[in-house]
Write a protein that holds these residues in place. Structure first.
Motif, short mmCIF file in Angstrom:
data_model
loop_
_atom_site.label_atom_id
_atom_site.label_comp_id
_atom_site.label_asym_id
_atom_site.label_seq_id
_atom_site.Cartn_x
_atom_site.Cartn_y
_atom_site.Cartn_z
N UNK A 19 0.74 -1.20 0.06
CA UNK A 19 -0.16 -0.09 0.08
C UNK A 19 0.90 1.02 -0.17
N UNK A 20 1.93 1.16 0.55
CA UNK A 20 2.71 2.42 0.47
C UNK A 20 3.11 2.95 -0.73
N UNK A 21 3.45 2.22 -1.74
CA UNK A 21 3.95 2.75 -2.97
C UNK A 21 3.02 3.63 -3.85
N UNK A 22 1.58 3.32 -3.88
CA UNK A 22 0.43 3.98 -4.38
C UNK A 22 0.13 5.28 -3.45
N UNK A 23 0.32 5.09 -2.37
CA UNK A 23 -0.09 6.19 -1.59
C UNK A 23 0.94 7.30 -1.87
N UNK A 24 2.38 6.89 -1.81
CA UNK A 24 3.27 8.17 -2.03
C UNK A 24 3.27 8.52 -3.41
N UNK A 25 2.88 7.67 -4.47
CA UNK A 25 2.82 8.30 -5.82
C UNK A 25 1.57 9.13 -6.01
N UNK A 26 0.35 8.96 -5.22
CA UNK A 26 -0.51 9.74 -5.22
C UNK A 26 -0.28 10.96 -4.26
N UNK A 27 0.34 11.08 -3.25
CA UNK A 27 0.82 12.07 -2.49
C UNK A 27 1.58 13.21 -3.21
N UNK A 28 2.45 12.63 -4.01
CA UNK A 28 3.44 13.27 -4.88
C UNK A 28 2.57 14.07 -6.09
N UNK A 29 1.39 13.41 -6.53
CA UNK A 29 0.56 14.10 -7.45
C UNK A 29 -0.39 15.39 -7.02
N UNK A 30 -0.74 15.04 -5.63
CA UNK A 30 -1.50 16.04 -5.12
C UNK A 30 -0.84 17.17 -4.83
N UNK A 31 0.59 17.00 -4.28
CA UNK A 31 1.38 18.18 -4.10
C UNK A 31 1.68 18.89 -5.31
N UNK A 32 1.35 18.32 -6.30
CA UNK A 32 1.86 19.07 -7.68
C UNK A 32 0.74 20.10 -8.22
N UNK A 33 -0.61 19.96 -7.41
CA UNK A 33 -1.67 20.70 -7.86
C UNK A 33 -1.55 22.19 -7.50
N UNK A 34 -1.61 23.18 -8.12
CA UNK A 34 -1.21 24.57 -7.81
C UNK A 34 -2.32 24.96 -6.50
N UNK A 35 -1.97 25.62 -5.61
CA UNK A 35 -2.79 25.99 -4.60
C UNK A 35 -3.72 27.01 -4.88
N UNK A 36 -3.43 27.76 -5.86
CA UNK A 36 -4.55 28.87 -6.36
C UNK A 36 -5.60 28.49 -6.86
N UNK A 37 -5.77 27.16 -7.57
CA UNK A 37 -6.98 26.53 -7.76
C UNK A 37 -7.94 26.30 -6.75
N UNK A 38 -7.55 25.77 -5.72
CA UNK A 38 -8.11 25.46 -4.35
C UNK A 38 -8.81 27.05 -3.80
N UNK A 39 -7.87 27.83 -3.84
CA UNK A 39 -8.01 29.32 -3.35
C UNK A 39 -9.46 29.80 -4.21
N UNK A 40 -9.24 29.60 -5.36
CA UNK A 40 -10.46 30.03 -6.40
C UNK A 40 -11.94 29.40 -6.10
N UNK A 41 -11.37 28.09 -5.72
CA UNK A 41 -12.80 27.25 -5.60
C UNK A 41 -13.29 27.40 -4.22
N UNK A 42 -12.51 27.82 -3.31
CA UNK A 42 -13.07 28.33 -1.97
C UNK A 42 -13.61 29.76 -2.24
N UNK A 43 -13.48 30.52 -2.92
CA UNK A 43 -14.07 31.97 -3.04
C UNK A 43 -15.34 31.65 -3.57
#
Length: 304
Positions: free
Chosen positions: A180-204
């Motif tokens: 389970x560790x390898x898929x988790x780390x791959x997904x974590x790496x992908x999630x951390x590459x998503x720009x935070x500005x997109x989430x800020x715009x969604x929150x607005x």
């Protein structure tokens, strides 16, 4: 002021960055050597052996497709194909979905999240021998951890490793815990590459968490999800150590995968030709499964 050429003009005119420079092959040569030695040559040699009656001491005689005919007339091999596909169906979706869930839950910049990421990834560095030893202790009838938990509720735990209906499920549970560790780390790496500005715009825009997940997060990591599924398909088709150490292919061959069949035919019955033929069948199955998953997922993504 007139500039002077630091080298002969004829040499400058004859040199071009677009011309092939064969000396660059020196840098590629070590990789090509190891690639050819460890992958290309064994693949070709295996195909050649699959058409011969061979053992550990001689290449034998050419028999054509006789090894493949014997292979598909063997009921144990046919069952090993079904066992392998069943194991892949049990493990790959679980690894992909649980890995994604853990990555979403632990994608935090906190100390507790870092500790849990370490704990979940720690099992991935264990050897298959240690993993199977741990889970054999869990599944020991009457005295194992599972039997103890069932005993708290006045129930009797099933003998998972000796039950034909539960043995493969027990191996799948141990494998999911281990890998389970390898898929988790791959997904974590992908999630951390998503720009935070997109989430800020969604929150607005007052987007809900579910809307943010389905409209931003999941589409952004779609390629990583495909990668995880393909990697796990390739890895789980090669089931060997868990089945050998936990059940030895039993009971009644219900946990005997293709790789274990290849091992027994090649190194116990000394039939290299039949083992090579089974290896080529496994290679084709892995290739078809991985490519099929990739094409189906890619087509769905293009339609969406």
């Amino acid at each position: 002021m007139r500039r002077h050429c630091p080298m002969p003009c004829s040499a400058v005119s004859s040199f071009s960055i677009h011309q092939p420079r064969w000396r660059n092959a020196v840098f590629v040569a070590p990789y090509l050597l190891f690639f050819s030695t460890l992958l290309v040559f064994p693949l070709i040699w295996g195909i050649w052996l699959s058409f011969h009656k061979a053992d550990m001491f001689s290449s034998g005689r050419f028999v054509g497709i006789d090894n493949y005919v014997r292979l598909f007339r063997d009921a144990v091999f046919i069952q090993s194909i079904w066992n392998t596909f069943y194991f892949v169906l049990l493990t790959v979706p679980a690894l992909a979905l649980l890995g994604l869930f853990l990555a979403l839950a632990l994608n935090r910049n906190t100390r507790s999240a870092a500790v849990f990421r370490t704990l979940f990834f720690a099992s991935s560095v264990l050897s298959v021998t240690i993993v199977t030893l741990i889970w054999r202790i869990v599944f020991i009838p009457q005295f194992g951890l599972l039997a103890t938990i069932f005993g708290w509720f006045g129930a009797q735990a099933p003998a998972a490793l000796s039950d034909p209906d539960l043995a493969m499920i027990a191996i799948a549970i141990a494998t999911v815990w281990w890998c389970l560790g390898l898929p988790m780390m791959l997904f974590l790496s992908a999630l951390q590459q998503i720009p935070g500005d997109i989430y800020e715009a969604a929150a607005l825009d007052n987007a809900s968490r579910w809307r943010t997940l389905t409209a931003i997060t999941l589409p952004s990591i779609k390629r990583t999800f495909i990668l995880v599924v393909i990697i796990q398909i390739v890895l789980q088709f090669q089931l060997f150590g868990q089945a050998l150490l936990m059940t030895r292919g039993g009971p009644n061959n219900v946990t005997r995968p293709i790789v274990l069949y290849i091992y027994e035919v090649t190194f116990r019955r000394w039939d290299l030709g039949l083992g090579a033929a089974a290896s080529e069948v496994l290679f084709i199955l892995i290739l078809l499964a991985a490519m099929g998953q990739y094409l189906v997922t890619r087509r769905k993504g293009e339609v969406a």
